[in-house]
Design an enzyme around this catalytic site. Structure first.
Site, PDB file in Angstrom:
ATOM      1  CG  HIS A 194      60.718 -56.226  46.412  1.00 58.79           C
ATOM      2  ND1 HIS A 194      60.605 -55.883  45.096  1.00 58.79           N
ATOM      3  CD2 HIS A 194      59.834 -55.458  47.084  1.00 58.79           C
ATOM      4  CE1 HIS A 194      59.675 -54.946  44.980  1.00 58.79           C
ATOM      5  NE2 HIS A 194      59.202 -54.670  46.168  1.00 58.79           N
ATOM      6  CD  GLU A 436      39.481 -47.867  77.110  1.00 58.76           C
ATOM      7  OE1 GLU A 436      40.556 -48.440  77.368  1.00 58.76           O
ATOM      8  OE2 GLU A 436      39.304 -47.249  76.047  1.00 58.76           O
ATOM      9  CG  ASP A 460      42.944 -46.973  79.871  1.00 58.85           C
ATOM     10  OD1 ASP A 460      43.741 -46.312  80.557  1.00 58.85           O
ATOM     11  OD2 ASP A 460      43.021 -47.066  78.636  1.00 58.85           O
ATOM     12  CB  CYS A 507      41.596 -56.516  74.333  1.00 55.96           C
ATOM     13  SG  CYS A 507      40.933 -54.874  74.633  1.00 55.96           S
TER      14      CYS A 507
HETATM   15  C1  PEP Z   1      43.188 -51.248  78.010  1.00 51.74           C
HETATM   16  O1  PEP Z   1      42.987 -50.114  78.435  1.00 51.74           O
HETATM   17  O2  PEP Z   1      43.072 -52.278  78.698  1.00 51.74           O
HETATM   18  C2  PEP Z   1      43.591 -51.444  76.603  1.00 51.74           C
HETATM   19  C3  PEP Z   1      43.665 -52.637  76.069  1.00 51.74           C
HETATM   20  O3  PEP Z   1      43.913 -50.340  75.894  1.00 51.74           O
HETATM   21  P1  PEP Z   1      45.308 -49.557  76.001  1.00 51.74           P
HETATM   22  O4  PEP Z   1      46.235 -50.374  76.838  1.00 51.74           O
HETATM   23  O5  PEP Z   1      45.760 -49.376  74.585  1.00 51.74           O
HETATM   24  O6  PEP Z   1      44.893 -48.278  76.633  1.00 51.74           O
HETATM   25 MG    MG Z   2      42.777 -48.425  77.131  1.00 49.19          MG
END
Ligand code: PEP
Ligand code: MG
Length: 573
Positions: A194, A436, A460, A507
């Site tokens: 804690h 992706e 990806d 992302c």
């Molecule tokens: C991506 O494929 O761009 C992504 C954000 O996912 P990860 O890198 O976790 O596959």
């Molecule tokens: Mg990915």
């Protein structure tokens, strides 16, 4: 563990409980165990002692409530509330009163006896929640004894020093934090104790589990506390002091720069707004969200729960994790991605495939492992009900509209079940997909009709588009997220989102490249999510340019035909 590096300097090692480096004089703090009387009391005094005990209980509770009122740190408030609940435990209260009544013990001795039994029981646990609670209970016991004996709290509160203690209770950490202590060193405790949790939330550099620190460090000795590495350097040499002075100056310079950027509004020079969120995976990354001023979590990767945890199917554990992320990021949204396991991230080695990235991965696997999907959805949807309007579900590795329909169906079924069980749900929890797989980008219009948002996973998408394994060193020269074909696909997805009025974000790693981020904004993608430490540089780039320049950059990149050409355009931007 300690080792001598020269005649003077001594390095003590422990666990890095709260980051930061600080230099100062050691102040030794030793909790004094209040004295307890051994006498017996006559029957006529029994009531008076019971009253004293009850008064002490209400004063102790009021003290904790006052500390709670002055706290804006949620974790601190929770820990203090747990202490209030301890004081209000009817069983403890009844036992102390019985001890006074039946054994004719004075109030202080009765408290000592009854609390002692509980503390011993908890202490038997090697570690974990019960062990941690024993320290809190000992703290409550000592305070109650002081109060029944009308003793003032004799706690000496040092100012502007590094506190060295055997062990601290949450209450002590909070009280000391109000006196500007520079850091904490403790003999005992792990990084999940804690005291450590609180030190982290209060940003006090802390090293715990430094065996014998309180015995081997003398009062007023100069020490350097390195909360990043879990080191304490006692009587540092001039060279070491110089080295750490430089590190501290550099860190302060960096933080000041980050802060300057953070304080700016999220707008381009000509007033176009944008949103920057964080990609995170672990609970210990939460502080970086605040540090780098992310507006929530744009990608919560959850597969590590699946991969590293024996109890990946533990719904409660997942629910607690998601709840903690939501708690720390209020009022911003949190986008939770369903387990993206399979492929190269396998729980069971027997499931290894020849072409893992083209195989049983993400939603493909989840739709087969119905129990795993259901448990994750239950945890997510319960969390969504607790924080309505803030949670969004992101589905990985989607490659067909049937998969989208199947996920929607699974969500609706779980929502129905939860409602039957009396759980709150958020009926409008948005469901989005990772873009992706190239066919999804090409058919973005069709997918945009069926989902609430699109999040482009460029990591990806690049590997599938270019047929280049993202983890293969041998062909890494062929893997480029600045490839013109990738940009053309991104543009199609951005346009599809606009046409169907659904948000589109990026992302993948591309979002953390400042020049690429400008290009994404130029294409109309205003939501970016990235590793937290990349946020300041991206924000700086976006804040210091105009949207028309970014649009011009996007047009040029879309016209390029080779990576070399697009690279040159970015370099000249
Ligand atoms: C991506 O494929 O761009 C992504 C954000 O996912 P990860 O890198 O976790 O596959
Ligand atoms: Mg990915």
């Amino acid at each position: 563990m300690n080792n001598q590096t020269d005649m003077q300097e001594m390095i003590l090692s422990g666990a890095p409980a709260s980051p930061g480096i600080t230099v100062g004089k050691a102040r030794l703090y030793k909790r004094r165990r209040p004295m307890v009387s051994g006498r017996h009391i006559p029957d006529m005094d029994v009531e008076q002692h019971i009253n004293r005990f009850n008064r002490a209980l209400s004063v102790a509770e009021q003290e904790l409530q006052d500390l709670i009122a002055g706290q804006d740190d949620e974790e601190a408030v929770e820990l203090l509330q747990a202490q209030v609940a301890m004081l209000n435990d009817p069983d403890l209260k009844k036992r102390v009163e019985l001890e006074i009544k039946q054994a004719n013990r004075p109030a202080d001795a009765a408290i000592d006896q009854v609390f002692g039994v509980y503390i011993d029981l908890m202490e038997e646990h090697q570690e974990g929640a019960l062990k941690r609670r024993s320290l809190d209970l000992a703290d409550a016991r000592d305070r109650l004894i002081q109060l029944v004996n009308d003793n003032d709290d004799t706690r000496e509160i040092p100012d502007d020093a590094i506190l060295v203690a055997h062990e601290l209770s949450p209450r002590e950490v909070i009280e000391f934090s109000e006196h500007d202590i520079r850091g904490i060193v403790m003999d005992r405790g792990g990084i999940t104790s804690h005291a450590a949790i609180l030190a982290r939330s209060m940003q006090i550099p802390t090293v715990v589990g430094v065996e014998e620190a309180s015995k081997s460090i003398a009062a007023n000795e100069l020490i350097i506390l390195d909360g990043n590495q879990g080191k304490v350097i006692v009587k540092p040499s001039t060279d070491t002091q110089k080295k750490y002075d430089d590190i501290i100056t550099e860190a302060a310079r960096k933080q000041a720069k980050i802060q300057q950027v953070c304080d700016k509004p999220n707008e381009t020079v000509d007033g176009a707004g944008f949103t920057l969120r964080a990609n995170i995976e672990f609970e210990n990354e939460l502080p970086s969200i605040e540090r780098f001023c992310a507006q929530g979590v744009g990608l919560l990767r959850t597969e590590s729960i699946y991969l590293h945890c024996d109890h990946f199917d533990d719904e409660q554990k997942q629910y607690t994790f998601y709840g903690s992320v939501l708690e720390h990021t209020a009022p911003h949204p949190v986008i939770i991605r369903l387990f993206d396991a399979g492929g190269d991230k396998l729980f069971n080695v027997a499931e290894q495939e020849q072409n893992p990235f083209l195989g049983w991965r993400g939603i493909r696997m989840l739709l087969d492992k119905k129990t795993v999907l259901k448990q994750q959805l239950r945890a997510i949807l319960k969390a969504a009900g607790r924080y309505p309007g803030r949670l969004r579900i992101l589905v990985p590795m989607i490659s067909s509209l049937d998969e989208v329909a199947a996920v929607r169906k699974a969500v609706a079924i779980v929502q129905g079940e939860l409602q039957k069980e009396g759980e709150e749900i958020d009926p409008n929890v948005p469901i989005g997909i990772m873009v992706e797989v190239p066919n999804v980008a090409i058919q973005a219009r069709a997918f945009a009709k069926q989902v609430d948002f699109l999040s482009i996973g460029t990591n990806d998408l690049t590997q599938y588009l270019l047929a280049v394994d993202r983890g293969n060193e041998r062909i890494s020269g062929l893997y480029s997220q600045r490839h013109p074909a990738l940009w053309q696909l991104i543009k199609q997805v951005a346009d599809a989102g606009k046409e169907h009025s659904i948000p589109v974000s990026v992302c993948g790693e591309l979002a953390s490249d400042p020049a690429a981020a400008c290009c994404l904004l130029g294409m109309g993608i205003t939501e970016l999510s990235m590793t937290p430490s990349a946020l300041p540089a991206v924000k700086q780039a976006l804040c210091t340019r105009g949207i028309s320049d970014m649009q011009a950059l996007a047009s040029k990149v879309l016209e390029s035909t080779t990576v070399a050409e697009s690279e040159e355009i970015f370099t000249n931007f």
